[in-house]
Design a protein around this motif. Structure first.
Motif, PDB file in Angstrom:
ATOM      1  N   THR A 290       0.843  -1.195   0.000  1.00 40.92           N
ATOM      2  CA  THR A 290       0.000   0.000   0.000  1.00 40.92           C
ATOM      3  C   THR A 290       0.872   1.237   0.000  1.00 40.92           C
ATOM      4  OG1 THR A 290      -0.020  -0.126   2.379  1.00 40.92           O
ATOM      5  CG2 THR A 290      -1.953  -1.023   1.233  1.00 40.92           C
ATOM      6  N   GLY A 291       0.257   2.371  -0.340  1.00 42.15           N
ATOM      7  CA  GLY A 291       0.900   3.680  -0.251  1.00 42.15           C
ATOM      8  C   GLY A 291       2.189   3.720  -1.042  1.00 42.15           C
ATOM      9  N   TRP A 292       3.147   4.474  -0.529  1.00 45.01           N
ATOM     10  CA  TRP A 292       4.401   4.674  -1.252  1.00 45.01           C
ATOM     11  C   TRP A 292       5.212   3.398  -1.376  1.00 45.01           C
ATOM     12  CZ3 TRP A 292       4.930   8.586  -4.243  1.00 45.01           C
ATOM     13  CH2 TRP A 292       4.188   9.743  -3.971  1.00 45.01           C
ATOM     14  N   ARG A 293       4.890   2.394  -0.512  1.00 47.64           N
ATOM     15  CA  ARG A 293       5.655   1.146  -0.607  1.00 47.64           C
ATOM     16  C   ARG A 293       5.455   0.455  -1.948  1.00 47.64           C
ATOM     17  NH1 ARG A 293       6.737  -2.735   2.705  1.00 47.64           N
ATOM     18  NH2 ARG A 293       4.746  -3.757   2.375  1.00 47.64           N
ATOM     19  N   LYS A 294       4.362   0.839  -2.634  1.00 48.01           N
ATOM     20  CA  LYS A 294       4.085   0.228  -3.932  1.00 48.01           C
ATOM     21  C   LYS A 294       5.268   0.379  -4.889  1.00 48.01           C
ATOM     22  CE  LYS A 294      -0.930   0.521  -4.237  1.00 48.01           C
ATOM     23  NZ  LYS A 294      -2.050   1.110  -4.958  1.00 48.01           N
ATOM     24  N   ILE A 295       5.989   1.491  -4.734  1.00 51.33           N
ATOM     25  CA  ILE A 295       7.054   1.769  -5.694  1.00 51.33           C
ATOM     26  C   ILE A 295       8.114   0.676  -5.687  1.00 51.33           C
ATOM     27  CG2 ILE A 295       8.687   3.162  -4.309  1.00 51.33           C
ATOM     28  CD1 ILE A 295       8.383   5.204  -6.771  1.00 51.33           C
ATOM     29  N   LEU A 296       8.270   0.031  -4.519  1.00 49.57           N
ATOM     30  CA  LEU A 296       9.265  -1.048  -4.432  1.00 49.57           C
ATOM     31  C   LEU A 296       8.806  -2.291  -5.180  1.00 49.57           C
ATOM     32  CD1 LEU A 296      10.173  -0.681  -0.652  1.00 49.57           C
ATOM     33  CD2 LEU A 296      11.463   0.134  -2.637  1.00 49.57           C
ATOM     34  N   TYR A 297       7.494  -2.389  -5.367  1.00 47.51           N
ATOM     35  CA  TYR A 297       6.955  -3.597  -6.005  1.00 47.51           C
ATOM     36  C   TYR A 297       6.717  -3.427  -7.503  1.00 47.51           C
ATOM     37  CZ  TYR A 297       6.490  -5.467  -1.349  1.00 47.51           C
ATOM     38  OH  TYR A 297       6.764  -5.928  -0.100  1.00 47.51           O
ATOM     39  N   LEU A 298       7.043  -2.254  -8.034  1.00 44.25           N
ATOM     40  CA  LEU A 298       6.954  -2.057  -9.485  1.00 44.25           C
ATOM     41  C   LEU A 298       7.828  -3.090 -10.173  1.00 44.25           C
ATOM     42  CD1 LEU A 298       7.308   1.766 -10.211  1.00 44.25           C
ATOM     43  CD2 LEU A 298       5.299   0.329 -10.505  1.00 44.25           C
ATOM     44  N   SER A 299       7.465  -3.441 -11.428  1.00 43.37           N
ATOM     45  CA  SER A 299       8.349  -4.315 -12.178  1.00 43.37           C
ATOM     46  C   SER A 299       9.453  -3.447 -12.774  1.00 43.37           C
ATOM     47  CB  SER A 299       7.563  -5.026 -13.289  1.00 43.37           C
ATOM     48  OG  SER A 299       8.458  -5.739 -14.086  1.00 43.37           O
ATOM     49  N   TRP A 300      10.504  -3.261 -12.011  1.00 40.86           N
ATOM     50  CA  TRP A 300      11.568  -2.352 -12.470  1.00 40.86           C
ATOM     51  C   TRP A 300      12.239  -2.827 -13.754  1.00 40.86           C
ATOM     52  CZ3 TRP A 300      11.784   2.490 -11.450  1.00 40.86           C
ATOM     53  CH2 TRP A 300      11.175   2.959 -10.288  1.00 40.86           C
ATOM     54  N   PRO A 301      12.456  -4.149 -13.925  1.00 40.95           N
ATOM     55  CA  PRO A 301      13.038  -4.585 -15.205  1.00 40.95           C
ATOM     56  C   PRO A 301      12.218  -4.084 -16.398  1.00 40.95           C
ATOM     57  CG  PRO A 301      12.968  -6.405 -13.669  1.00 40.95           C
ATOM     58  CD  PRO A 301      12.250  -5.277 -13.000  1.00 40.95           C
ATOM     59  N   LEU A 302      10.884  -4.105 -16.248  1.00 47.12           N
ATOM     60  CA  LEU A 302      10.026  -3.640 -17.336  1.00 47.12           C
ATOM     61  C   LEU A 302      10.264  -2.156 -17.594  1.00 47.12           C
ATOM     62  CD1 LEU A 302       7.852  -4.493 -19.293  1.00 47.12           C
ATOM     63  CD2 LEU A 302       6.129  -3.979 -17.567  1.00 47.12           C
ATOM     64  N   VAL A 303      10.378  -1.372 -16.519  1.00 47.34           N
ATOM     65  CA  VAL A 303      10.644   0.061 -16.671  1.00 47.34           C
ATOM     66  C   VAL A 303      11.937   0.267 -17.437  1.00 47.34           C
ATOM     67  CG1 VAL A 303      11.140   2.218 -15.438  1.00 47.34           C
ATOM     68  CG2 VAL A 303       9.393   0.629 -14.562  1.00 47.34           C
TER      69      VAL A 303
ATOM     70  N   LEU B  45      17.350  -4.844 -30.633  1.00 44.11           N
ATOM     71  CA  LEU B  45      16.042  -4.226 -30.438  1.00 44.11           C
ATOM     72  C   LEU B  45      14.941  -5.284 -30.412  1.00 44.11           C
ATOM     73  CD1 LEU B  45      14.494  -1.534 -30.138  1.00 44.11           C
ATOM     74  CD2 LEU B  45      14.096  -1.616 -32.599  1.00 44.11           C
ATOM     75  N   LEU B  46      15.053  -6.238 -31.327  1.00 39.63           N
ATOM     76  CA  LEU B  46      14.052  -7.319 -31.354  1.00 39.63           C
ATOM     77  C   LEU B  46      14.054  -8.062 -30.016  1.00 39.63           C
ATOM     78  CD1 LEU B  46      11.991  -8.875 -33.065  1.00 39.63           C
ATOM     79  CD2 LEU B  46      13.851 -10.303 -33.893  1.00 39.63           C
ATOM     80  N   SER B  47      15.255  -8.301 -29.462  1.00 43.36           N
ATOM     81  CA  SER B  47      15.350  -9.002 -28.182  1.00 43.36           C
ATOM     82  C   SER B  47      14.733  -8.173 -27.057  1.00 43.36           C
ATOM     83  CB  SER B  47      16.808  -9.294 -27.838  1.00 43.36           C
ATOM     84  OG  SER B  47      17.430  -9.930 -28.920  1.00 43.36           O
ATOM     85  N   LEU B  48      14.957  -6.862 -27.100  1.00 47.84           N
ATOM     86  CA  LEU B  48      14.365  -6.008 -26.060  1.00 47.84           C
ATOM     87  C   LEU B  48      12.845  -6.126 -26.092  1.00 47.84           C
ATOM     88  CD1 LEU B  48      16.519  -2.735 -26.310  1.00 47.84           C
ATOM     89  CD2 LEU B  48      16.523  -4.418 -24.469  1.00 47.84           C
ATOM     90  N   TYR B  49      12.291  -6.080 -27.307  1.00 43.30           N
ATOM     91  CA  TYR B  49      10.852  -6.238 -27.449  1.00 43.30           C
ATOM     92  C   TYR B  49      10.405  -7.592 -26.902  1.00 43.30           C
ATOM     93  CZ  TYR B  49      10.113  -2.112 -30.396  1.00 43.30           C
ATOM     94  OH  TYR B  49      10.002  -0.841 -30.861  1.00 43.30           O
ATOM     95  N   ALA B  50      11.143  -8.651 -27.279  1.00 44.18           N
ATOM     96  CA  ALA B  50      10.774 -10.002 -26.847  1.00 44.18           C
ATOM     97  C   ALA B  50      10.820 -10.087 -25.327  1.00 44.18           C
ATOM     98  CB  ALA B  50      11.713 -11.020 -27.484  1.00 44.18           C
ATOM     99  N   LEU B  51      11.812  -9.437 -24.715  1.00 41.55           N
ATOM    100  CA  LEU B  51      11.932  -9.460 -23.258  1.00 41.55           C
ATOM    101  C   LEU B  51      10.747  -8.755 -22.602  1.00 41.55           C
ATOM    102  CD1 LEU B  51      15.740  -8.935 -22.601  1.00 41.55           C
ATOM    103  CD2 LEU B  51      14.345 -10.913 -21.970  1.00 41.55           C
ATOM    104  N   ILE B  52      10.315  -7.644 -23.196  1.00 44.71           N
ATOM    105  CA  ILE B  52       9.151  -6.939 -22.645  1.00 44.71           C
ATOM    106  C   ILE B  52       7.951  -7.878 -22.627  1.00 44.71           C
ATOM    107  CG2 ILE B  52       7.479  -5.090 -23.093  1.00 44.71           C
ATOM    108  CD1 ILE B  52       9.826  -3.388 -24.087  1.00 44.71           C
ATOM    109  N   ILE B  53       7.749  -8.580 -23.744  1.00 45.31           N
ATOM    110  CA  ILE B  53       6.642  -9.522 -23.832  1.00 45.31           C
ATOM    111  C   ILE B  53       6.818 -10.629 -22.783  1.00 45.31           C
ATOM    112  CG2 ILE B  53       5.462 -11.188 -25.329  1.00 45.31           C
ATOM    113  CD1 ILE B  53       5.034  -8.317 -26.184  1.00 45.31           C
ATOM    114  N   ALA B  54       8.053 -11.123 -22.657  1.00 40.28           N
ATOM    115  CA  ALA B  54       8.325 -12.206 -21.713  1.00 40.28           C
ATOM    116  C   ALA B  54       8.015 -11.773 -20.284  1.00 40.28           C
ATOM    117  CB  ALA B  54       9.781 -12.644 -21.844  1.00 40.28           C
ATOM    118  N   PHE B  55       8.399 -10.543 -19.937  1.00 42.16           N
ATOM    119  CA  PHE B  55       8.110 -10.055 -18.580  1.00 42.16           C
ATOM    120  C   PHE B  55       6.627  -9.982 -18.320  1.00 42.16           C
ATOM    121  CE2 PHE B  55      12.476  -8.936 -17.734  1.00 42.16           C
ATOM    122  CZ  PHE B  55      12.534  -9.070 -16.364  1.00 42.16           C
TER     123      PHE B  55
END
Lengths: 380, 648
Positions: free
Chosen positions: A14-27, A295-305
């Motif tokens: 909850t609250g600001w703690r949510k930021i720790l649970y973001l999918s940072w690899p996706l970002v 670039l293709l791999s980056l896209y594929a990784l986004i999908i994989a995540f």
């Protein structure tokens, strides 16, 4: 408030703690893809940032902030507004058909004061939302019953028809593909898909046969695109020129490319739409196989995540939503790359996060904000 | 709806199964894309690299031949002729300076020309051909070809260039073509790639510019194999382009030639219009210039001479020039008055030679006055006071409305450049333009075609045609495109009462054939060509009261550009009108003495379809006419050219 209670569990941050649970690899993946775009926009403009790269960066920053803000919203919020969002999109599409701004023979834009809105872009996301909510509500046992299949089909076809009236064939195809993908993931019997694919093949046959007759089914320019796709050499100075030159640029990149800002095809203006739909060819020319496969791999990784996030999410709505947004994103880059590589006809789809263009970039980042919200709020 | 735990688990399993299937499909698509990248960028990289470097096959554009322009009888007015030139390519030349020094022994080249070529070579890429010499004779062209081994990088080429066989006659109507400039390109939304070819010509003015799209044609393509230096090895495929469309204009080349010759050295314009269908049969502006000079690239001194000439040869006075029409305008207030019902054909005004309105004295051209004058005599003798009185009764707005109905103050759309609208002034116009109220003096000036009234020779011809027919005659210039005739329009009736038109026509008839007619000297004797007309002499300076008291200075004593404009409009035959003519001679003097004979001669030439028999002229003038004809340098009409190809 039932939605809220459904999701309220001890494990959900909850609250600001949510930021720790973001999918940072996706970002980071999204930022990496967008950064590739800035680099190419800078290069294509001949080493000038102010033409395309800078405006694109500004929009990216705004989009990123919006994404993180959306990540903080509870996922039930999206479920409760899904129907409303869908209806608003339909109204906007009708408004475009009625008052829209004409560009290149098609009405796609809506002028609202300072903002030019392209409702067909938002509709892609709204359609995913409403279908996810529908299947979440429906439950698994009834998904394949004919009546319950008819409803999502109508949900898909209404906006598709409105977009087709603009006319925008590319987006209509994307809407149908995105909707079908949702139905597939939701577990609709494979027999339906087999029947639709079979009759689709019949329709293609009919379209090709109707050419030149008085019941011709699509526009002449669309037929020419098909011709050009089948044989780019048939019209080397017209539409086929784009594809031929794009392929020359792409292929001439070789293993490691001609080097940053050294692409002759792009610099000599042989390439059409080099900052929008054909930007991948410039990347392939300047950074070669190494650059394009990265670039293709980056896209594929986004999908994989996204796939991973959906698989680990026990909430049906959130899973469906994540898969739907990732699927739409996938359709974008697969269609764009397939188009510039000559595997598909030219339909005018941008390379997501890389091509120059405000609406598309912002909407994608906001959609990923919803994916993040599903990820952060997932019941563990 | 509350879901059971079991429901959720089942549903998750189902989703997961489908999600994995989807993931597999997506992975397969990504793999396909990756594979395609590998084949294109790794396996076939060399092939594409070669194409990219332009080492192999290139697409070259074949410039289309420009569409021809014919006169109404098929006489060629604008064609294409072979142009031999030599180009040089740096890559192949090695040392361009040495090669140019050798080339100089074969063809004459000035030092400045050589410097310009070297500078151009420096700017362009090594494989771009640069034009060294243009418009070579066949002998020079052949000698370059024969000496090719000593001139590496120089290639003799032949192309097409526009030519205007009738030289100055059509300079203003057709305009000319010239090289494509950056400015031209910047004004186009989606420029045709053929415009980027060096030496390609684009219509700059007149019909050439306005019908550019039709005349340009469609480029062909050549697929050629080239080596790494850019030299063509062989031609693989050739798709011929399409010549531009052939345009036939309504002008008659012989009549146009006669009109230009008849205007001679004057700064003047004449328009001949077919009153039945609006065809412009001649549109002559003098002095004229040779458009071929512009196609070849006009020299600085030649251009300056044209620009600084006080008779302005570059301007097309027929449609661009606007003049106070003077008394040729009088049919307008007369018809406005008759139509309003405020006067009739028998209404008389007394002319003592002047009239005084609001404390100002307005003079008639005849100091002694015309006495009591009615409509027909007012035109015959061109009595100014009649119109001063008339104007005070009908006001400015009725006059302006009638002027527009007769074609003055409205733009007539033709494919020519800078067509003037003229001015038919009314109260609203003056308020908008000068932010002043209309004065009664303005009406008085306008009634005799002075003051704010301005009309082009084209508009005066249209006005005459409309008075002659009572129909809304509109001019047209294009008769046929690619052999397909442009349909003629059926002109609407102007809605003027026939009796009123007959009064105006009777007045114009009396101008020529009445005992006091201002142009009676220029009458046509042949009864089948009986002619009606109106003279006009418009002042371009103010005559002060002091000057009037001393005696008005005679025109011949004034500097040229302070003299009166001479104008004349006419039509014939009187009973069944065929042609209307307008003539304006800038600073020519009197309309009756200067412009009327010109108008009469041009009208007679049109009626006779060539030089008319001498007995059409009054006996006393026949000697002078013969003398004048001997002085004229008429171009004999060449055999009509019907096949569409260019002369090589």
């Amino acid at each position: 408030m039932s939605g809220y209670l459904d999701y309220k569990s001890e494990q959900t941050p909850t609250g600001w703690r949510k930021i720790l649970y973001l999918s940072w690899p996706l970002v980071f993946l999204l930022a990496a893809v967008a950064a590739t775009g800035f680099l190419m926009l800078y290069s294509i403009a001949g080493g000038r940032a102010e033409i395309w790269a800078e405006p694109q960066m500004r929009r990216f920053v705004v989009g990123m902030v919006a994404m993180i803000a959306l990540a903080f919203t509870p996922i039930w919020f999206w479920r409760s507004i899904s129907v409303a969002a869908y209806v608003v999109c339909l109204l906007l599409l009708v408004a475009v058909d009625v008052f829209g701004h004409h560009a290149m023979g098609a009405q796609r834009w809506l002028d609202i004061g300072p903002v030019k809105l392209q409702p067909s872009e938002i509709t892609k996301i709204a359609l995913v939302l409403v279908l996810a909510a529908y299947y979440d509500w429906l439950g698994l046992s009834r998904v394949s019953r004919p009546l319950w299949v008819l409803i999502p089909v109508l949900l898909i076809l209404i906006p598709t028809g409105l977009v087709l009236a603009q006319p925008d064939l590319g987006t209509s195809v994307m809407l149908v593909a995105g909707g079908a993908l949702m139905m597939f993931v939701a577990g609709v019997s494979l027999w339906y898909f087999a029947v639709v694919i079979g009759s689709g093949a019949g329709l293609v046959f009919a379209v090709l046969k109707s050419r030149g007759t008085d019941w011709q089914l699509i526009h002449d320019y669309q037929y020419r695109r098909i011709d050009t796709f089948l044989d780019p050499g048939s019209d080397p100075l017209g539409a086929g020129y784009n594809i031929t030159q794009a392929q020359i640029a792409l292929g001439s990149g070789g293993w490691s490319g001609r080097g940053f800002m050294q692409g002759t095809q792009s610099r000599l203006n042989f390439l059409p739409e080099k900052h929008t739909d054909f930007i991948f060819t410039s990347l392939a020319e300047e950074f070669g196989f190494v650059g394009s496969i990265t670039l293709l791999s980056l896209y594929a990784l986004i999908i994989a995540f996204c796939l991973y996030s959906a698989l680990t999410n026990r909430d049906r709505f959130a899973s469906l939503l994540t898969l739907g947004i990732a699927g739409t994103f996938f359709l974008y880059f697969a269609v764009n790359m397939g188009m510039v590589m000559g595997l598909m006809p030219v339909v005018g789809a941008p390379l997501p996060l890389v091509s120059y263009g405000g609406t598309q970039l912002m909407i994608l980042l906001m959609a990923f904000g919803i994916v993040q919200s599903a990820h952060v709020n997932r019941p563990r | 709806m509350k879901k059971s735990a079991r429901d959720i688990t089942d549903s998750n399993r189902a989703i997961n199964r489908r999600a994995l299937m989807l993931g597999a499909v997506q992975a397969a698509v990504v793999a396909t894309l990756g594979w395609r990248l590998k084949t294109m960028q790794l396996d076939r990289a060399d092939e594409f690299r070669m194409l990219s470097d332009g080492n192999s096959i290139k697409l070259r554009l074949l410039p289309p031949a420009r569409g021809l322009i014919h006169d109404r009888n098929g006489v060629l007015l604008a064609g294409n002729e072979a142009n031999y030139r030599a180009t040089i390519t740096r890559e192949e030349a090695g040392d361009p300076e040495l090669v140019l020094a050798r080339l100089r022994q074969l063809i004459p080249m000035t030092d400045t020309a050589i410097e310009a070529v070297l500078a151009e070579i420096g700017k362009r890429s090594a494989i771009t051909p640069v034009v060294v010499a243009d418009r070579l004779s066949w002998e020079q062209f052949a000698s370059i070809a024969v000496n090719a081994p000593a001139l590496p990088g120089v290639s003799p080429e032949s192309g097409l260039s526009r030519s205007y066989p009738r030289a100055g006659d059509f300079a203003h109507v057709l305009g000319y073509v010239g090289p494509v400039s950056d400015y031209d390109l910047s004004r186009m939304e989606d420029p045709d790639p053929v415009l980027m070819l060096p030496e390609f010509q684009l219509g700059k003015l007149g019909v050439e510019a306005r019908l550019e799209e039709r005349l340009r044609g469609k480029a062909g393509t050549r697929r050629v194999e080239v080596n790494s230096a850019g030299r063509e090895m062989r031609e693989l495929e050739r798709i011929e382009g399409q010549q531009g469309e052939t345009v036939q204009i309504t002008i008659d080349a012989a009549l146009q030639n006669f009109a230009v010759q008849r205007l001679g050295e004057e700064s003047a314009a004449a328009v001949v219009i077919d009153v039945q269908n609006g065809d412009i049969l001649a549109s002559a502006s003098a002095p004229t210039f040779d458009p071929n000079l512009f196609v070849r690239g006009i020299s600085g001194p030649d251009y300056r001479a044209l620009m600084e000439h006080d008779h302005r040869p570059l301007a097309d006075k027929t449609v661009q020039g606007v003049y106070p029409p003077g008394s040729t305008f009088k049919m307008v207030p007369l018809l406005a008055g008759l139509e309003s019902g405020l006067i009739d054909a028998g209404s008389r005004f007394y002319c003592p030679g002047h009239t005084t309105v609001a404390g100002r004295r307005f003079h008639c051209w005849s100091r002694g006055g015309h006495g009591s004058v009615a409509a027909v005599a007012s035109l015959e003798r061109s009595c100014d006071v009649y119109y001063y009185e008339l104007a005070q009764r009908i006001g400015a707005d009725r006059m302006a409305e009638m002027a527009r109905r007769l074609g003055i103050g409205v733009r007539h759309e033709l494919p020519m450049s800078a067509i003037a609208e003229g001015i038919a002034p009314d109260r609203a116009w003056k308020r908008a333009r000068h932010d002043q109220e209309w004065q009664v003096g303005d009406s008085i000036n306008a009634s005799i075609g002075q003051g704010y009234v301005l009309a082009s020779p084209l508009q005066l011809a249209v006005m005459t045609a409309r008075v002659a027919t009572g129909r809304e005659v509109a001019p047209r210039l294009v008769r046929a495109v690619n052999g397909a005739a442009v349909p003629e329009t059926d002109f609407n009736d102007l809605g003027l009462r026939e009796a009123n038109l007959r009064t105006a026509r009777a007045g114009m008839d009396a101008v020529m054939n009445g005992s006091h007619g201002t142009a009676a000297r220029s009458r046509i004797l042949a009864p089948e060509w009986r002619m009606a007309g109106k003279t006009g002499t418009s002042q371009v300076r103010n005559i002060t009261a002091a000057e009037r008291a001393r005696g008005v200075i005679r025109n011949e004593q004034l500097p040229w550009n302070r003299r009166d404009h001479a104008l004349f409009v006419c039509y014939a035959p009187f009973d069944a009108p065929r042609y209307a003519v307008s003539v304006v001679v800038e600073h020519g003097g009197g309309g009756g003495t200067v412009a009327a004979p010109i108008g009469r001669d041009i009208l007679l030439f049109a009626l006779a379809g060539g030089l008319p028999p001498l007995d059409a002229y009054p006996a006393g003038q026949r000697g002078a006419i013969e003398e004048m004809r001997a002085r004229m340098n008429l171009t004999p009409a060449p055999a009509p050219q019907t096949n569409g190809r260019a002369r090589a």
